[in-house]
Design an enzyme around this catalytic site. Structure first.
Site, PDB file in Angstrom:
ATOM      1  N   GLY A 171     -11.214 -34.761 -10.445  1.00 36.02           N
ATOM      2  CA  GLY A 171     -12.378 -33.885 -10.489  1.00 36.02           C
ATOM      3  C   GLY A 171     -11.992 -32.426 -10.480  1.00 36.02           C
ATOM      4  O   GLY A 171     -12.549 -31.608  -9.745  1.00 36.02           O
ATOM      5  N   GLY A 231     -15.707 -26.370  -9.623  1.00 32.97           N
ATOM      6  CA  GLY A 231     -15.885 -26.322  -8.175  1.00 32.97           C
ATOM      7  C   GLY A 231     -14.602 -26.292  -7.376  1.00 32.97           C
ATOM      8  O   GLY A 231     -13.620 -25.657  -7.765  1.00 32.97           O
ATOM      9  N   ILE A 232     -14.614 -26.999  -6.253  1.00 31.88           N
ATOM     10  CA  ILE A 232     -13.461 -26.941  -5.365  1.00 31.88           C
ATOM     11  C   ILE A 232     -12.245 -27.653  -5.952  1.00 31.88           C
ATOM     12  O   ILE A 232     -11.119 -27.324  -5.605  1.00 31.88           O
ATOM     13  CB  ILE A 232     -13.799 -27.477  -3.960  1.00 31.88           C
ATOM     14  CG1 ILE A 232     -14.194 -28.948  -3.990  1.00 31.88           C
ATOM     15  CG2 ILE A 232     -14.890 -26.645  -3.315  1.00 31.88           C
ATOM     16  CD1 ILE A 232     -14.420 -29.549  -2.603  1.00 31.88           C
ATOM     17  N   GLY A 233     -12.467 -28.605  -6.851  1.00 27.48           N
ATOM     18  CA  GLY A 233     -11.329 -29.251  -7.493  1.00 27.48           C
ATOM     19  C   GLY A 233     -10.559 -28.295  -8.370  1.00 27.48           C
ATOM     20  O   GLY A 233      -9.320 -28.277  -8.381  1.00 27.48           O
ATOM     21  N   ASP A 288     -11.737 -42.015 -15.414  1.00 29.32           N
ATOM     22  CA  ASP A 288     -13.158 -42.165 -15.114  1.00 29.32           C
ATOM     23  C   ASP A 288     -13.254 -43.063 -13.895  1.00 29.32           C
ATOM     24  O   ASP A 288     -12.994 -44.262 -13.969  1.00 29.32           O
ATOM     25  CB  ASP A 288     -13.880 -42.789 -16.314  1.00 29.32           C
ATOM     26  CG  ASP A 288     -15.375 -42.972 -16.072  1.00 29.32           C
ATOM     27  OD1 ASP A 288     -15.830 -42.732 -14.936  1.00 29.32           O
ATOM     28  OD2 ASP A 288     -16.077 -43.370 -17.019  1.00 29.32           O
ATOM     29  N   LEU A 289     -13.625 -42.491 -12.765  1.00 35.86           N
ATOM     30  CA  LEU A 289     -13.642 -43.243 -11.516  1.00 35.86           C
ATOM     31  C   LEU A 289     -14.758 -44.289 -11.445  1.00 35.86           C
ATOM     32  O   LEU A 289     -14.789 -45.095 -10.517  1.00 35.86           O
ATOM     33  CB  LEU A 289     -13.744 -42.289 -10.323  1.00 35.86           C
ATOM     34  CG  LEU A 289     -12.480 -41.454 -10.069  1.00 35.86           C
ATOM     35  CD1 LEU A 289     -12.759 -40.388  -9.022  1.00 35.86           C
ATOM     36  CD2 LEU A 289     -11.319 -42.325  -9.641  1.00 35.86           C
ATOM     37  N   ASN A 338     -10.564 -35.943  -4.875  1.00 35.15           N
ATOM     38  CA  ASN A 338     -11.593 -34.915  -4.773  1.00 35.15           C
ATOM     39  C   ASN A 338     -12.869 -35.268  -5.532  1.00 35.15           C
ATOM     40  O   ASN A 338     -13.966 -34.943  -5.096  1.00 35.15           O
ATOM     41  CB  ASN A 338     -11.031 -33.585  -5.299  1.00 35.15           C
ATOM     42  CG  ASN A 338     -12.118 -32.555  -5.546  1.00 35.15           C
ATOM     43  OD1 ASN A 338     -12.624 -31.922  -4.621  1.00 35.15           O
ATOM     44  ND2 ASN A 338     -12.495 -32.380  -6.815  1.00 35.15           N
ATOM     45  N   SER A 350     -17.190 -35.792   3.838  1.00 35.11           N
ATOM     46  CA  SER A 350     -18.322 -34.898   4.111  1.00 35.11           C
ATOM     47  C   SER A 350     -18.858 -35.142   5.515  1.00 35.11           C
ATOM     48  O   SER A 350     -18.790 -36.267   6.038  1.00 35.11           O
ATOM     49  CB  SER A 350     -19.442 -35.145   3.101  1.00 35.11           C
ATOM     50  OG  SER A 350     -20.628 -34.461   3.475  1.00 35.11           O
ATOM     51  N   TYR A 391     -31.580 -49.028  -1.454  1.00 33.52           N
ATOM     52  CA  TYR A 391     -30.869 -47.804  -1.834  1.00 33.52           C
ATOM     53  C   TYR A 391     -31.662 -46.547  -1.509  1.00 33.52           C
ATOM     54  O   TYR A 391     -32.825 -46.409  -1.892  1.00 33.52           O
ATOM     55  CB  TYR A 391     -30.563 -47.841  -3.325  1.00 33.52           C
ATOM     56  CG  TYR A 391     -29.824 -46.621  -3.836  1.00 33.52           C
ATOM     57  CD1 TYR A 391     -28.449 -46.475  -3.616  1.00 33.52           C
ATOM     58  CD2 TYR A 391     -30.480 -45.624  -4.547  1.00 33.52           C
ATOM     59  CE1 TYR A 391     -27.763 -45.364  -4.096  1.00 33.52           C
ATOM     60  CE2 TYR A 391     -29.805 -44.514  -5.032  1.00 33.52           C
ATOM     61  CZ  TYR A 391     -28.447 -44.386  -4.792  1.00 33.52           C
ATOM     62  OH  TYR A 391     -27.768 -43.293  -5.272  1.00 33.52           O
TER      63      TYR A 391
END
Length: 311
Positions: free
Chosen positions: A36, A40-42, A88-89, A115, A170, A192
């Site tokens: 990722g 952003g943070i990645g 692709d996770l 990440n 998180s 869900y």
């Protein structure tokens, strides 16, 4: 605490940036994978690791976007070693392909930063027919780590330096389902709840490190596994969550601050020997009691194997 910027047990605060917490660290000769890494943070994690001399592999879904990030990094830091590989996770076939291709390069692997993730989408299934957040946020990193772990152990033996697995979790791990993990209802659409399911997946990130640490210590491997809360950051992961977006406007960190804890746990010598720990604001923190439950961690590990071994 973010509002006051108080320093914690390792001397940093929520205001510290990724560059500040890695100042003076020489990562020359180290190889890291960051998933990722296109935004952003990645992306900031990649930039700072490369700045410190680390050879960084960007694990990305969009190779074109990854190449653009690579070009941007090389313009800022000429001479950096950065490669782009597709993963692709949400697809275990893609994860296996990525791992096989990385291993085939013959490169060592010192640091694996899990990440990439997603937050609070409507109920959807992954390419392997597993609830998407559980699949992408937990099972993907779980499988990727398992596939690359032998390479990390060998690297640690060969170079004499501690290998590090870093899971970006998180604080929302505290606000998942009351059972913690609804093992018998992972794919149950009626059960869900988007934000709660996100919390469940982040709880899994922490428990993954708890059980992985136990296994690594049992075999005497020189590899550690730690998880972290990066802070509330205005990145595109929160695009499905109006609640987080609202909170972010009041309490958010900027991206350099958001990437700080990841870079600290990945590179700082102060983290040597620490494993199965939870970090926040570039300091040790305390996860929920459920996130520290070794029996729940073992149960999750075995449960996760049933998904990753059959796909």
């Amino acid at each position: 605490m973010w509002i006051f910027g108080l320093n914690g047990n390792f001397g940093f605060s929520a205001r510290s940036t990724a560059e500040q917490v890695t100042k003076g660290v020489d990562g020359t000769g180290l190889v890291a994978i960051v998933t990722g890494a296109t935004n952003g943070i990645g992306k900031e994690t990649t930039r700072v690791l490369a700045l410190r001399g680390v050879h960084v592999i960007l694990g990305v879904r969009n190779v074109k976007a990854g190449e653009k990030v690579k070009e941007e990094m090389l313009q800022k830091h000429p001479g950096s070693e950065i490669d782009v590989m597709e993963i692709d996770l949400s697809s275990q076939a893609s994860i296996r392909k990525f791992a096989a291709e990385f291993i085939a390069t013959g490169l060592p692997l010192n640091i694996l930063i899990n990440n990439a993730g997603m937050m609070s989408p409507p109920f959807t299934l992954s390419k392997d027919n597993i609830e998407q957040q559980f699949a992408v946020n937990h099972l993907g990193p779980f499988l990727l780590t398992n596939l690359l772990l032998d390479t990390m152990k060998k690297t640690a033996r060969d170079c004499g330096k501690e290998g590090r697995v870093v899971n970006v979790a998180s604080e929302l791990h505290r606000y998942g389902y009351k059972e913690g993990i609804i093992f018998d209802k992972i794919n149950d659409k009626t059960s869900y709840k988007p934000v709660i399911a996100y919390g469940q997946s982040k709880l899994c990130n922490i428990l993954h490190c708890v059980e992985l640490t136990r296994r690594l210590k049992e075999e005497g491997a020189n590899v550690t596994a730690n998880s972290l809360h990066p802070g509330v950051i205005a990145t595109n992961i929160s695009q499905n969550s109006s609640l987080l977006a609202c909170c972010a406007n009041i309490f958010m960190k900027n991206v350099p601050q958001g990437a700080a804890t990841t870079c600290y746990v990945a590179l700082s010598p102060k983290v040597n020997g620490l494993s199965g720990e939870y970090f926040m604001d570039s300091n040790k923190a305390k996860a929920s009691s459920m996130a520290r439950d070794p029996e729940l961690a073992k149960k999750l590990w075995e449960f996760s194997l049933t998904f990753t071994e059959k796909n």
